[in-house]
Enzyme design. Structure first.
Site, PDB file in Angstrom:
ATOM      1  N   ASP A 252     -63.112  40.726  19.193  1.00 41.18           N
ATOM      2  CA  ASP A 252     -63.917  39.547  18.857  1.00 41.18           C
ATOM      3  C   ASP A 252     -65.405  39.915  18.863  1.00 41.18           C
ATOM      4  OD1 ASP A 252     -64.250  39.780  21.561  1.00 41.18           O
ATOM      5  OD2 ASP A 252     -63.690  37.708  22.044  1.00 41.18           O
TER       6      ASP A 252
ATOM      7  N   ASP B  48     -57.777  40.767  19.143  1.00 41.48           N
ATOM      8  CA  ASP B  48     -58.336  39.910  20.203  1.00 41.48           C
ATOM      9  C   ASP B  48     -58.031  38.448  19.933  1.00 41.48           C
ATOM     10  OD1 ASP B  48     -59.617  40.925  22.431  1.00 41.48           O
ATOM     11  OD2 ASP B  48     -61.516  41.270  21.399  1.00 41.48           O
TER      12      ASP B  48
ATOM     13  N   LYS C 206     -54.877  40.918  22.615  1.00 47.07           N
ATOM     14  CA  LYS C 206     -55.642  41.110  23.857  1.00 47.07           C
ATOM     15  C   LYS C 206     -56.281  39.795  24.276  1.00 47.07           C
ATOM     16  CE  LYS C 206     -59.745  43.491  24.066  1.00 47.07           C
ATOM     17  NZ  LYS C 206     -60.677  42.448  24.551  1.00 47.07           N
TER      18      LYS C 206
ATOM     19  N   GLU D  98     -58.803  37.983  27.551  1.00 56.29           N
ATOM     20  CA  GLU D  98     -59.697  38.254  28.674  1.00 56.29           C
ATOM     21  C   GLU D  98     -59.320  37.395  29.880  1.00 56.29           C
ATOM     22  OE1 GLU D  98     -63.760  37.663  27.460  1.00 56.29           O
ATOM     23  OE2 GLU D  98     -63.621  39.111  25.835  1.00 56.29           O
TER      24      GLU D  98
ATOM     25  N   GLU E 203     -63.900  46.690  31.609  1.00 52.56           N
ATOM     26  CA  GLU E 203     -65.234  46.756  30.991  1.00 52.56           C
ATOM     27  C   GLU E 203     -66.338  46.660  32.038  1.00 52.56           C
ATOM     28  OE1 GLU E 203     -65.802  44.280  27.542  1.00 52.56           O
ATOM     29  OE2 GLU E 203     -67.933  44.777  27.408  1.00 52.56           O
TER      30      GLU E 203
END
Ligand code: KIV
Length: 271
Positions: A51, A90, A120, A122, A189
């Site tokens: 993204d 994403d 994916k 978050e 990250e």
């Protein structure tokens, strides 16, 4: 130049085997057909249709505005070019936080309409029920912990995460939960390398680092950053593997000169 060709398509099973064997996993973002063709031919293991396209492709300041439709549109071009590497897409902000049902509906749609191999998301414990449902539906899921740009408004910026013990412990716990739930890999990250090492040793799935040192099972970078196309962005963790920004400006400058001076096209370039 080294090219690492794969004779077969990358799978999540093969990624786990790479972790077991200590073979590092190379991942980059990509958002279109042409560049993905080059990445795939060079032998990249995994591509993330991130993204980060919100910033890199659309010019937004944050990842938050990009939509499910826009992510599907970009992923289609990438999927068409990816003959060997695994394509991860994403899920954008808002597509999996509202409810588990909404998350699975968006996830199924994104898989069906993009042709991506995996998704994916978050976050950790907070989104575990949604992740579990997606995995039950047969969707390979990649986790993403540490700096999670979709939460930038809550985090207050893009600084290093999990410096303090409490946040580091939560991250370690979240990583174990994602691993137990069946995530096939986890992006870490912008966290201290020592914490990334603890996580990498604690989970059975591969960890893919960005700004997390070199002890993770693999690395990911944003393609336009590592190629030097995104010229204003140079955090400590980023290495420029090329200076394509300068190369593009130079080539375009030469083209402009050639047009203005009527030296392009010449006779051999005319019909
Ligand atoms: O969107 C993205 O590019 C990402 C990477 C930074 C991991 O999530």
């Amino acid at each position: 130049m080294s090219v690492h060709t794969h004779s077969t398509r990358m799978t999540t099973t093969r990624l786990r085997q790479m972790k077991t064997k200590g073979e590092k996993i190379a991942m980059l973002t990509s958002y279109d057909f042409t560049l993905t063709t080059l990445l795939d031919e060079a032998g990249i293991d995994m591509i993330l249709v991130g993204d980060s396209a919100s910033n890199i492709v659309c010019g937004n300041a944050y990842t938050l505005p990009i939509t499910v439709d826009e992510m599907i549109f970009l992923a289609r071009g990438v999927v068409r070019a990816a003959n060997h590497c695994l394509v991860v897409l994403d899920m954008p902000f808002g597509s999996y936080q509202v409810s588990e049902e909404d998350a699975v509906r968006n996830a199924v749609r994104m898989m069906k309409e993009s042709g991506a191999d995996a998704l994916k998301l978050e976050g950790g414990e907070e989104i575990l029920p949604a992740i579990r449902h997606m995995i039950q539906a047969g969707i390979p899921v990649m986790g993403h912990l540490g700096l999670t740009p979709q939460s930038v408004n809550q985090l207050g910026g893009y600084g290093l995460r999990a410096k303090e013990e409490a946040e580091a412990e939560k991250l370690l716990r979240d990583a174990k939960l994602l691993d137990e739930a069946g995530c096939f890999a986890i992006v870490l990250e912008k966290i201290p390398a020592a914490l990334a090492e603890r996580v990498t040793k604690a989970v059975s799935c591969p960890t893919i680092g960005i700004g997390a040192g070199n002890v993770t099972d693999g690395q990911v970078l944003v393609l336009h950053d590592m190629l030097g196309l995104n010229q204003g962005f140079k955090p400590k963790f980023l290495r420029h593997f090329a200076q394509l920004g300068e190369a593009v400006k130079g080539a375009v400058g030469e083209y402009i000169d050639a047009v203005k001076q009527s030296t392009f096209p010449n006779e051999s370039e005319s019909y």
